[in-house]
Write a protein that holds these residues in place. Structure first.
Motif, PDB file in Angstrom:
ATOM      1  N   ARG A  85       0.841  -1.203   0.000  1.00  0.00           N
ATOM      2  CA  ARG A  85       0.000   0.000   0.000  1.00  0.00           C
ATOM      3  C   ARG A  85       0.879   1.258   0.000  1.00  0.00           C
ATOM      4  O   ARG A  85       0.595   2.219  -0.718  1.00  0.00           O
ATOM      5  CB  ARG A  85      -0.925   0.005   1.222  1.00  0.00           C
ATOM      6  CG  ARG A  85      -1.936  -1.143   1.244  1.00  0.00           C
ATOM      7  CD  ARG A  85      -2.760  -1.104   2.530  1.00  0.00           C
ATOM      8  NE  ARG A  85      -3.513  -2.319   2.709  1.00  0.00           N
ATOM      9  CZ  ARG A  85      -4.705  -2.568   2.159  1.00  0.00           C
ATOM     10  NH1 ARG A  85      -5.268  -1.647   1.403  1.00  0.00           N
ATOM     11  NH2 ARG A  85      -5.327  -3.708   2.365  1.00  0.00           N
ATOM     12  N   LEU A  86       1.954   1.214   0.785  1.00  0.00           N
ATOM     13  CA  LEU A  86       2.891   2.332   0.794  1.00  0.00           C
ATOM     14  C   LEU A  86       3.567   2.483  -0.572  1.00  0.00           C
ATOM     15  O   LEU A  86       3.802   3.602  -1.037  1.00  0.00           O
ATOM     16  CB  LEU A  86       3.949   2.126   1.878  1.00  0.00           C
ATOM     17  CG  LEU A  86       3.478   2.217   3.322  1.00  0.00           C
ATOM     18  CD1 LEU A  86       4.608   1.855   4.281  1.00  0.00           C
ATOM     19  CD2 LEU A  86       2.957   3.617   3.625  1.00  0.00           C
TER      20      LEU A  86
ATOM     21  N   ALA B 236       2.251   1.742  -3.449  1.00  0.00           N
ATOM     22  CA  ALA B 236       1.277   2.363  -4.346  1.00  0.00           C
ATOM     23  C   ALA B 236       1.236   3.871  -4.140  1.00  0.00           C
ATOM     24  O   ALA B 236       1.176   4.657  -5.103  1.00  0.00           O
ATOM     25  CB  ALA B 236      -0.101   1.743  -4.133  1.00  0.00           C
ATOM     26  N   SER B 237       1.271   4.309  -2.877  1.00  0.00           N
ATOM     27  CA  SER B 237       1.269   5.747  -2.591  1.00  0.00           C
ATOM     28  C   SER B 237       2.546   6.400  -3.116  1.00  0.00           C
ATOM     29  O   SER B 237       2.525   7.495  -3.687  1.00  0.00           O
ATOM     30  CB  SER B 237       1.145   5.985  -1.081  1.00  0.00           C
ATOM     31  OG  SER B 237      -0.082   5.483  -0.593  1.00  0.00           O
ATOM     32  N   TRP B 238       3.661   5.719  -2.899  1.00  0.00           N
ATOM     33  CA  TRP B 238       4.941   6.235  -3.386  1.00  0.00           C
ATOM     34  C   TRP B 238       4.940   6.360  -4.906  1.00  0.00           C
ATOM     35  O   TRP B 238       5.418   7.352  -5.461  1.00  0.00           O
ATOM     36  CB  TRP B 238       6.063   5.314  -2.916  1.00  0.00           C
ATOM     37  CG  TRP B 238       7.438   5.747  -3.339  1.00  0.00           C
ATOM     38  CD1 TRP B 238       8.201   6.720  -2.765  1.00  0.00           C
ATOM     39  CD2 TRP B 238       8.213   5.202  -4.409  1.00  0.00           C
ATOM     40  NE1 TRP B 238       9.407   6.820  -3.413  1.00  0.00           N
ATOM     41  CE2 TRP B 238       9.438   5.896  -4.434  1.00  0.00           C
ATOM     42  CE3 TRP B 238       7.988   4.193  -5.349  1.00  0.00           C
ATOM     43  CZ2 TRP B 238      10.439   5.622  -5.352  1.00  0.00           C
ATOM     44  CZ3 TRP B 238       8.983   3.913  -6.265  1.00  0.00           C
ATOM     45  CH2 TRP B 238      10.193   4.619  -6.274  1.00  0.00           C
TER      46      TRP B 238
ATOM     47  N   ALA C 162       2.340   6.783  -6.853  1.00  0.00           N
ATOM     48  CA  ALA C 162       1.475   7.906  -7.236  1.00  0.00           C
ATOM     49  C   ALA C 162       2.199   9.231  -7.035  1.00  0.00           C
ATOM     50  O   ALA C 162       2.091  10.151  -7.860  1.00  0.00           O
ATOM     51  CB  ALA C 162       0.193   7.873  -6.411  1.00  0.00           C
ATOM     52  N   THR C 163       2.965   9.338  -5.958  1.00  0.00           N
ATOM     53  CA  THR C 163       3.721  10.567  -5.700  1.00  0.00           C
ATOM     54  C   THR C 163       4.787  10.782  -6.771  1.00  0.00           C
ATOM     55  O   THR C 163       4.978  11.906  -7.249  1.00  0.00           O
ATOM     56  CB  THR C 163       4.390  10.495  -4.314  1.00  0.00           C
ATOM     57  OG1 THR C 163       3.383  10.315  -3.314  1.00  0.00           O
ATOM     58  CG2 THR C 163       5.181  11.753  -4.027  1.00  0.00           C
TER      59      THR C 163
END
Length: 295
Positions: free
Chosen positions: A275-276, A278-280, A282-283
């Protein structure tokens, strides 16, 4: 690749791995060779010593399936090794050119839209398509982020084998580096038996053999394997340690290509790590988009 040399070295290496005790034979005290003698393999396979010696010299052309099966049993080959022996036999008598699907080599392979849609629909874990040379051919967003180190260096040419043996970053990415290296070489060796006339594979093996002692030693071992399912450990530079399960699916529409999906046990630290990731990802994409807009 020299088919006779491949056959000779493969059969010799498999014979050296089987002890007399494993084969149900008396070990004796005066053995000058590791593993079994040629005469012992011949007896176990129910062929003459002269005939087996001919096979081990690399002459598999015209050998019957029954004899190949008997030799495989005598050498206690696993499924991957048995398939490799059959591939070498096909190459020896030329039948592989009749049974193997024709490969389109005039232009680079690209994923058709529906395949990319399938990859993009996988949002919980890295998903990618590779060939037997370990080239990354198509990826979803998480796979691109997952293999950030591979994409970061142009010299890797988005090839997992080059990354493994030529990029120092692989030592950090694979905590179990030696095990990962064994798997990569076994996959390449399997592909060499399945597709012995692949020039790109020849070039890759030559490059890695020249530049990496670790690769050259493993290549000489002639180990092969089917790489379909299991668990691996990774250390990603942005999210840390991950323990991921994987499934490799052979693509019926594209023989020789494999679709692989990594996932984590639900609720585990690795699940949170994905999940982290995926966030990374996107960033990173947002930052790239801003930079392109500024240009």
């Amino acid at each position: 690749m020299d088919n006779q040399a491949e056959v000779r070295e493969f059969l010799t290496s498999r014979r050296a791995k089987i002890t007399p005790e494993q084969a149900g034979l008396p070990s004796g005290t005066r053995r000058r060779v590791p593993g079994l003698r040629r005469s012992e393999v011949a007896a176990l396979a129910d062929v003459s010593v002269e005939y087996y010696a001919k096979l081990e010299r690399g002459n598999l052309a015209g050998v019957s399936p029954a004899v190949l099966e008997a030799v495989a049993r005598a050498l206690q080959l696993d499924d991957a090794e048995r398939a490799h022996l059959l591939n070498l036999a096909q190459a020896a008598d030329g039948s592989d050119t009749l049974t193997r699907p024709r490969r389109r080599t005039a232009r680079p392979w690209t994923a058709h839209r529906s395949l990319q849609w399938v990859l993009d629909a996988v949002t919980a874990g890295p998903a990618f398509v590779r060939n037997g040379r370990m080239d990354l051919l198509a990826v979803n967003r998480l796979a691109r982020a997952f293999y950030a180190d591979v994409y970061a260096t142009a010299a890797n040419q988005t090839n997992l084998a080059r990354f493994q043996f030529l990029d120092p970053a692989s030592r950090r990415f694979y905590p179990d580096w030696d095990q990962a290296a064994d798997v990569v070489v076994a996959i390449l060796r399997t592909e060499a038996g399945r597709n012995p006339h692949d020039k790109d594979l020849h070039d890759l093996v030559g490059e890695l053999s020249t530049r990496s002692d670790d690769f050259r030693t493993r290549w000489g071992a002639h180990n092969v394997r089917h790489h379909g399912t299991g668990t691996k450990r990774f250390h990603h530079p942005a999210v840390g340690d991950l323990t991921l399960a994987y499934e490799g699916l052979e693509m019926a529409a594209e023989p020789g290509l494999t679709l692989t999906i990594y996932t984590a046990e639900p609720g585990s630290p690795s699940d949170e790590g994905l999940r982290l990731l995926a966030s990374w990802a996107a960033t990173q994409e947002a930052g790239t988009a801003v930079g392109q807009a500024a240009d």
